[in-house]
Design a protein around this motif. Sequence first.
Motif, PDB file in Angstrom:
ATOM      1  N   ALA A 151      49.693  26.581  42.740  1.00 15.32           N
ATOM      2  CA  ALA A 151      50.610  25.690  43.460  1.00 15.32           C
ATOM      3  C   ALA A 151      49.858  24.712  44.349  1.00 15.32           C
ATOM      4  CB  ALA A 151      51.587  26.515  44.297  1.00 15.32           C
ATOM      5  N   GLU A 152      48.635  25.078  44.727  1.00 13.02           N
ATOM      6  CA  GLU A 152      47.791  24.188  45.532  1.00 13.02           C
ATOM      7  C   GLU A 152      46.930  23.276  44.660  1.00 13.02           C
ATOM      8  OE1 GLU A 152      45.574  26.903  47.906  1.00 13.02           O
ATOM      9  OE2 GLU A 152      47.281  27.486  49.149  1.00 13.02           O
ATOM     10  N   GLY A 153      47.034  23.408  43.334  1.00 10.82           N
ATOM     11  CA  GLY A 153      46.300  22.527  42.443  1.00 10.82           C
ATOM     12  C   GLY A 153      45.157  23.171  41.697  1.00 10.82           C
ATOM     13  N   ALA A 154      44.920  24.461  41.895  1.00 10.35           N
ATOM     14  CA  ALA A 154      43.789  25.120  41.247  1.00 10.35           C
ATOM     15  C   ALA A 154      44.071  25.386  39.775  1.00 10.35           C
ATOM     16  CB  ALA A 154      43.479  26.437  41.957  1.00 10.35           C
ATOM     17  N   ASP A 155      42.997  25.448  38.995  1.00  6.65           N
ATOM     18  CA  ASP A 155      43.065  25.836  37.584  1.00  6.65           C
ATOM     19  C   ASP A 155      42.642  27.302  37.533  1.00  6.65           C
ATOM     20  OD1 ASP A 155      42.733  26.272  34.848  1.00  6.65           O
ATOM     21  OD2 ASP A 155      41.989  24.246  34.489  1.00  6.65           O
ATOM     22  N   VAL A 156      43.603  28.192  37.387  1.00  7.74           N
ATOM     23  CA  VAL A 156      43.391  29.622  37.600  1.00  7.74           C
ATOM     24  C   VAL A 156      43.331  30.374  36.278  1.00  7.74           C
ATOM     25  CG1 VAL A 156      44.277  31.709  38.711  1.00  7.74           C
ATOM     26  CG2 VAL A 156      44.610  29.475  39.801  1.00  7.74           C
ATOM     27  N   ALA A 157      42.315  31.221  36.143  1.00  8.84           N
ATOM     28  CA  ALA A 157      42.242  32.179  35.047  1.00  8.84           C
ATOM     29  C   ALA A 157      42.510  33.565  35.620  1.00  8.84           C
ATOM     30  CB  ALA A 157      40.869  32.137  34.386  1.00  8.84           C
ATOM     31  N   LEU A 158      43.559  34.194  35.138  1.00 10.16           N
ATOM     32  CA  LEU A 158      43.923  35.546  35.570  1.00 10.16           C
ATOM     33  C   LEU A 158      43.604  36.470  34.406  1.00 10.16           C
ATOM     34  CD1 LEU A 158      45.306  37.335  37.715  1.00 10.16           C
ATOM     35  CD2 LEU A 158      47.489  36.753  36.657  1.00 10.16           C
ATOM     36  N   VAL A 159      42.560  37.286  34.543  1.00  9.97           N
ATOM     37  CA  VAL A 159      42.034  38.014  33.391  1.00  9.97           C
ATOM     38  C   VAL A 159      42.535  39.445  33.334  1.00  9.97           C
ATOM     39  CG1 VAL A 159      39.969  36.573  33.332  1.00  9.97           C
ATOM     40  CG2 VAL A 159      39.904  38.764  34.541  1.00  9.97           C
ATOM     41  N   SER A 160      42.661  39.926  32.100  1.00  8.72           N
ATOM     42  CA  SER A 160      43.020  41.313  31.804  1.00  8.72           C
ATOM     43  C   SER A 160      42.044  41.843  30.770  1.00  8.72           C
ATOM     44  CB  SER A 160      44.432  41.408  31.202  1.00  8.72           C
ATOM     45  OG  SER A 160      45.421  41.442  32.194  1.00  8.72           O
ATOM     46  N   GLY A 161      41.821  43.145  30.777  1.00  7.65           N
ATOM     47  CA  GLY A 161      41.141  43.759  29.653  1.00  7.65           C
ATOM     48  C   GLY A 161      42.114  43.852  28.484  1.00  7.65           C
ATOM     49  N   GLY A 162      41.590  43.901  27.267  1.00  3.99           N
ATOM     50  CA  GLY A 162      42.461  44.009  26.106  1.00  3.99           C
ATOM     51  C   GLY A 162      43.356  42.796  25.967  1.00  3.99           C
ATOM     52  N   ASP A 163      44.625  43.023  25.651  1.00  2.00           N
ATOM     53  CA  ASP A 163      45.604  41.952  25.562  1.00  2.00           C
ATOM     54  C   ASP A 163      46.417  41.932  26.846  1.00  2.00           C
ATOM     55  OD1 ASP A 163      47.297  40.108  23.480  1.00  2.00           O
ATOM     56  OD2 ASP A 163      48.612  41.154  24.894  1.00  2.00           O
ATOM     57  N   PRO A 164      46.609  40.761  27.465  1.00  2.17           N
ATOM     58  CA  PRO A 164      47.284  40.733  28.768  1.00  2.17           C
ATOM     59  C   PRO A 164      48.764  41.076  28.712  1.00  2.17           C
ATOM     60  CG  PRO A 164      46.931  38.507  27.958  1.00  2.17           C
ATOM     61  CD  PRO A 164      46.193  39.429  27.023  1.00  2.17           C
ATOM     62  N   GLY A 165      49.342  41.066  27.505  1.00  3.53           N
ATOM     63  CA  GLY A 165      50.763  41.382  27.386  1.00  3.53           C
ATOM     64  C   GLY A 165      51.067  42.835  27.152  1.00  3.53           C
ATOM     65  N   ILE A 166      50.027  43.678  27.034  1.00  2.00           N
ATOM     66  CA  ILE A 166      50.226  45.104  26.755  1.00  2.00           C
ATOM     67  C   ILE A 166      49.791  45.910  27.972  1.00  2.00           C
ATOM     68  CG2 ILE A 166      49.633  47.042  25.252  1.00  2.00           C
ATOM     69  CD1 ILE A 166      49.169  45.048  23.005  1.00  2.00           C
ATOM     70  N   PHE A 167      50.747  46.382  28.752  1.00  2.00           N
ATOM     71  CA  PHE A 167      50.501  47.159  29.973  1.00  2.00           C
ATOM     72  C   PHE A 167      49.536  46.425  30.908  1.00  2.00           C
ATOM     73  CE2 PHE A 167      51.020  50.567  26.620  1.00  2.00           C
ATOM     74  CZ  PHE A 167      52.330  50.871  26.944  1.00  2.00           C
ATOM     75  N   ALA A 168      49.696  45.110  31.043  1.00  2.00           N
ATOM     76  CA  ALA A 168      48.674  44.357  31.763  1.00  2.00           C
ATOM     77  C   ALA A 168      49.274  43.205  32.553  1.00  2.00           C
ATOM     78  CB  ALA A 168      47.603  43.877  30.780  1.00  2.00           C
ATOM     79  N   MET A 169      48.437  42.175  32.811  1.00  2.00           N
ATOM     80  CA  MET A 169      48.738  41.190  33.837  1.00  2.00           C
ATOM     81  C   MET A 169      49.832  40.197  33.482  1.00  2.00           C
ATOM     82  SD  MET A 169      47.239  41.901  36.594  1.00  2.00           S
ATOM     83  CE  MET A 169      47.854  40.423  37.392  1.00  2.00           C
ATOM     84  N   ALA A 170      50.155  40.002  32.215  1.00  2.00           N
ATOM     85  CA  ALA A 170      51.216  39.056  31.883  1.00  2.00           C
ATOM     86  C   ALA A 170      52.537  39.478  32.527  1.00  2.00           C
ATOM     87  CB  ALA A 170      51.367  38.935  30.366  1.00  2.00           C
ATOM     88  N   ALA A 171      52.870  40.761  32.432  1.00  2.00           N
ATOM     89  CA  ALA A 171      54.112  41.241  33.029  1.00  2.00           C
ATOM     90  C   ALA A 171      54.084  41.107  34.541  1.00  2.00           C
ATOM     91  CB  ALA A 171      54.363  42.692  32.627  1.00  2.00           C
ATOM     92  N   ALA A 172      52.936  41.424  35.153  1.00  2.00           N
ATOM     93  CA  ALA A 172      52.840  41.309  36.608  1.00  2.00           C
ATOM     94  C   ALA A 172      53.036  39.865  37.057  1.00  2.00           C
ATOM     95  CB  ALA A 172      51.486  41.833  37.078  1.00  2.00           C
ATOM     96  N   LEU A 173      52.431  38.924  36.316  1.00  2.00           N
ATOM     97  CA  LEU A 173      52.555  37.526  36.701  1.00  2.00           C
ATOM     98  C   LEU A 173      53.998  37.043  36.582  1.00  2.00           C
ATOM     99  CD1 LEU A 173      50.744  34.982  37.488  1.00  2.00           C
ATOM    100  CD2 LEU A 173      51.247  34.256  35.161  1.00  2.00           C
TER     101      LEU A 173
END
Length: 294
Positions: free
Chosen positions: A71-93
């Motif tokens: 929101a402040e203009g940064a280009d952010v990479a939010l990383v997960s191990g494996g696939d981010p949609g399987i028990f990982a960061m996609a759901a959290a985001l």
Amino acid sequence: MSGGRVRVIGLGPGPADWRTPEADAALARASDVLGYAPYLERLSLAPSQRQRASDNREEMARAREALALAAEGADVALVSGGDPGIFAMAAALIEAVEGGEPAWRALDIEVLPGVSAMQAAAARLGAPLGHDFCAISLSDNLKPWDVVARRLSCAAEGDFVIALYNPASKARPQRIHDAFALLRSLKAGATPVAFARAVGRADEKLTLTTLHDADPGVADMATLVMIGSSETRWVARDGARPWMLTPRSYGAGRWASIQASAADRSVAVSALDWIGGRTTITVTPSRRAASIFG
């Protein structure tokens, strides 16, 4: 909005060459890279890129920080191990977007897929996911254990191959034992089981066994546990570990009767003769011939 963006990136479970080109491109252009500290240690980032490491149980705080930076203009990479949609960061985001600042919903957000632990383990083992399967997390941090137990029971009743994520941690050492006790009451003892630990990394270890002989204590948070269906079998290979196969067809019938017979004999076998007179399944009980290294 701000011109910022968030890319939720799956690093895969192991080496860098298992990452997709899309993921590498997003990582290379990111101004800020957020993730669980051991995942960030696997990356070779430029000095100009800001690394923001956090603990494994801080997913929501990490997701909110990523959104605030974007929101402040940064280009952010939010990383997960494996696939981010399987028990990982996609759901959290996406949960963070849903319950957070209204402006976050207009951010440029994409989820970039990765090789899941389940896929990596399956590739090492042969073809255990050749027919219907399910993935169940044994973590009861965010759901009650009776829900986990009910899902395990339903998966066993439905005769799915079961991939168990998050089998054991220092805070939850007993749940993998509870899961195996439940599954042993519902499935044949000769059901093939594999413990695939740290697949793709230097300390990779594969333990091939059966439901009857498995030692659940070998599992930790780096382990993917694969439990076969009634059709799953070992395919023997000369001079190499057997393949784990769940065939694409279902209902041969004879395989189920072979399993039941083997279970009645307390799995006192090292090989079983399958349809057509082919000796294609090798059972290596983990308590008698502990581990096979990949």
